[in-house]
Structures are given as structure tokens and as C-alpha cells.
Design an enzyme around this catalytic site. Sequence first.
Site, short mmCIF file in Angstrom:
data_model
loop_
_atom_site.label_atom_id
_atom_site.label_comp_id
_atom_site.label_asym_id
_atom_site.label_seq_id
_atom_site.Cartn_x
_atom_site.Cartn_y
_atom_site.Cartn_z
N ASP A 105 0.61 -3.36 12.28
CA ASP A 105 1.08 -3.68 10.92
C ASP A 105 1.52 -5.15 10.89
O ASP A 105 2.54 -5.52 11.48
CB ASP A 105 2.25 -2.77 10.55
CG ASP A 105 2.66 -2.93 9.10
OD1 ASP A 105 2.94 -4.09 8.69
OD2 ASP A 105 2.68 -1.94 8.36
N THR B 57 -1.28 7.44 -0.46
CA THR B 57 -2.59 7.33 -1.13
C THR B 57 -3.38 6.13 -0.65
O THR B 57 -4.58 6.04 -0.89
CB THR B 57 -2.38 7.16 -2.65
OG1 THR B 57 -1.69 5.91 -2.87
CG2 THR B 57 -1.56 8.30 -3.24
N ARG C 250 0.85 -1.19 0.00
CA ARG C 250 0.00 0.00 0.00
C ARG C 250 0.87 1.22 0.00
O ARG C 250 1.72 1.38 0.88
CB ARG C 250 -0.86 0.05 1.27
CG ARG C 250 -1.92 -0.94 1.35
CD ARG C 250 -2.99 -0.55 2.34
NE ARG C 250 -2.51 -0.13 3.66
CZ ARG C 250 -3.31 0.23 4.64
NH1 ARG C 250 -4.62 0.24 4.46
NH2 ARG C 250 -2.84 0.58 5.81
N ASP D 69 5.12 -5.92 9.46
CA ASP D 69 6.19 -5.51 10.39
C ASP D 69 6.26 -6.43 11.60
O ASP D 69 7.35 -6.78 12.06
CB ASP D 69 5.97 -4.07 10.86
CG ASP D 69 6.37 -3.05 9.80
OD1 ASP D 69 7.09 -3.44 8.85
OD2 ASP D 69 5.97 -1.88 9.91
C1 PRP Z 1 -0.87 -4.72 4.36
C2 PRP Z 1 -1.62 -6.03 4.44
C3 PRP Z 1 -2.44 -6.03 3.19
C4 PRP Z 1 -2.76 -4.58 3.01
C5 PRP Z 1 -4.18 -4.38 3.46
O1 PRP Z 1 0.20 -4.83 3.52
O2 PRP Z 1 -0.77 -7.14 4.55
O3 PRP Z 1 -1.77 -6.54 2.05
O4 PRP Z 1 -1.87 -3.84 3.86
O5 PRP Z 1 -4.55 -3.08 3.26
P1 PRP Z 1 -5.68 -2.64 2.24
O6 PRP Z 1 -6.83 -3.58 2.43
O7 PRP Z 1 -5.98 -1.24 2.67
O8 PRP Z 1 -5.12 -2.70 0.84
P2 PRP Z 1 1.31 -3.68 3.37
O9 PRP Z 1 0.96 -2.76 2.26
O10 PRP Z 1 1.56 -3.06 4.69
O11 PRP Z 1 2.56 -4.49 2.83
P3 PRP Z 1 3.41 -5.66 3.52
O12 PRP Z 1 2.56 -6.90 3.48
O13 PRP Z 1 4.60 -5.74 2.61
O14 PRP Z 1 3.78 -5.25 4.92
N1 URA Z 2 -2.31 -3.44 7.03
C1 URA Z 2 -1.88 -3.86 8.24
O1 URA Z 2 -0.86 -4.56 8.33
N2 URA Z 2 -2.57 -3.48 9.34
C2 URA Z 2 -3.69 -2.73 9.25
O2 URA Z 2 -4.29 -2.45 10.30
C3 URA Z 2 -4.12 -2.31 7.98
C4 URA Z 2 -3.42 -2.68 6.90
#
Ligand code: PRP
Ligand code: URA
Length: 209
Positions: free
Chosen positions: A200, A108, A104, A203
Site C-alpha cells: 500500500d 467495492t 478506494r 501507508d
Molecule cells: C491507492 C493508490 C491509488 C489507488 C489505486 O490509493 O494511491 O490512488 O489506490 O487503485 P485503483 O487503480 O484500483 O483505483 P488508496 O485508495 O489506498 O488511498 P490513499 O492514497 O489515501 O492511501
Molecule cells: N493501491 C496501493 O497502494 N497498492 C496497490 O497494490 C494497489 C492499490
Amino acid sequence: MGELIVMNHPLIQHKLTILRKKETGSKDFREIVREMSALMGYEVTRDLETEEVEIETPLTKTVGKKISGKKVAVVPILRAGLGMVDGVLSVVPGARIGHIGMFRDPDTLNPVTYYCKLPKDISERTIILLDPMLATGGSLVAAIDELKKLGAKDIRSLNILAAPEGIEVVQKSHPDVDIYVGSVDDYLDEHGYIIPGLGDAGDRLFGTK
Ligand code: PRP
Ligand code: URA
């Protein structure tokens, strides 16, 4: 409209509570995501077709059941979805594995796709998409768009936590996709985080910040 299945199994709910706690460290977080994914993998495969087969036990002939019909592909959305793969494979060990890389944009909140590699026969498989978090729904909608563009027809989503806003977005865009979740939380905050949530997921799984 795609079905929303909330998995209220006591073991899933107990483990989810530990995941939510801020003091749960990466090692335990990873382990519990794996355990929860195995339990959730059991639920998400509940309707797989079976057929009867004749077998012989050491004592006699009998009829047993085996999984038939479409084969399964497990597709984690990178990065956080990776944490769910081993758990699901522990109950569906023969599944093929695809990967979709997506993050994400923090400003945005729009999903950015950076990788996609799927089994060739994706159109003939039941696909279990894995991502611990369904927040705005942007990532999941984009991942399903991508899978469908490549021929996928039978997709279900497995998420540990979801926000009501994201569920609505996915159900509107892809009414043919069933969503299996551990919990539907209260709302999204102004940064797109699920509240109460668990923070997160990527993380916490990988110890980055
Ligand atoms: C997080 C999560 C989803 C996304 C959900 O990923 O693992 O993929 O956000 O959010 P959304 O429904 O608003 O799209 P992130 O972008 O943090 O990436 P990561 O998995 O690499 O940590
Ligand atoms: N992605 C995450 O990892 N946590 C949230 O709460 C939303 C999006």
C-alpha cells in the site's frame, strides 16, 4: 489509443527495486519516491514545446531555447500522489499544483472523491496527474473524468507501478491520455493489490496501517 511509456532507465529501475522491498521503511520510501518522481518528471516533460530566444552571454549574443506553449499543472491524487509532488516540482518548479482527494472503498474498490481544487486556467495547461499506483484504474479514470468535467484537455498520467488490468481500463475510457509508468507488473490480486507490487503506497509513504 493513449500511449503507454515504460521508463526503463537504470536509475528508475534500481530505485523501484528498493521501493518494492518490504524492509524499506517510511523515511527511505518517501525519499526514493521523491527521487524517482524527479527522474520520471524529466521523461514526462520530454515533449514540451520550446521556442528560440535571443540572449547575451558575458561574451556574445546567441540563441537559446525556452519552454513555450502551454504551462504545466501537477495534480496529485491524494493521498499517495502527494509523495510524488516535490520530485516532479524539482524539474518543473514553475508548475501550478491542483489536488484531487480520492480513496478506494476497501469493499467495492470503487473510488470515492472527497476533495478537488485546481488552478482556474486548467483548460489551458498540460496536466501531469500523479499517483504511485495504477491498480484497477478506477481512481485514475474518476480523476480524469473530474478534470475533464472542469475543462482539462491535455492530461498525462505518471505512475510508479501499474497493473495490466488498470492500464486497459484507463486506455478504454480515456484514449487521449498517455500513461508513463516505472513498471507494468503481473496482475491484481483478489483485493485489488498489484502483484508483485510494493504493497500500500499511501501507508508506506506516511507510516500508517
Ligand atoms: C491507492 C493508490 C491509488 C489507488 C489505486 O490509493 O494511491 O490512488 O489506490 O487503485 P485503483 O487503480 O484500483 O483505483 P488508496 O485508495 O489506498 O488511498 P490513499 O492514497 O489515501 O492511501
Ligand atoms: N493501491 C496501493 O497502494 N497498492 C496497490 O497494490 C494497489 C492499490
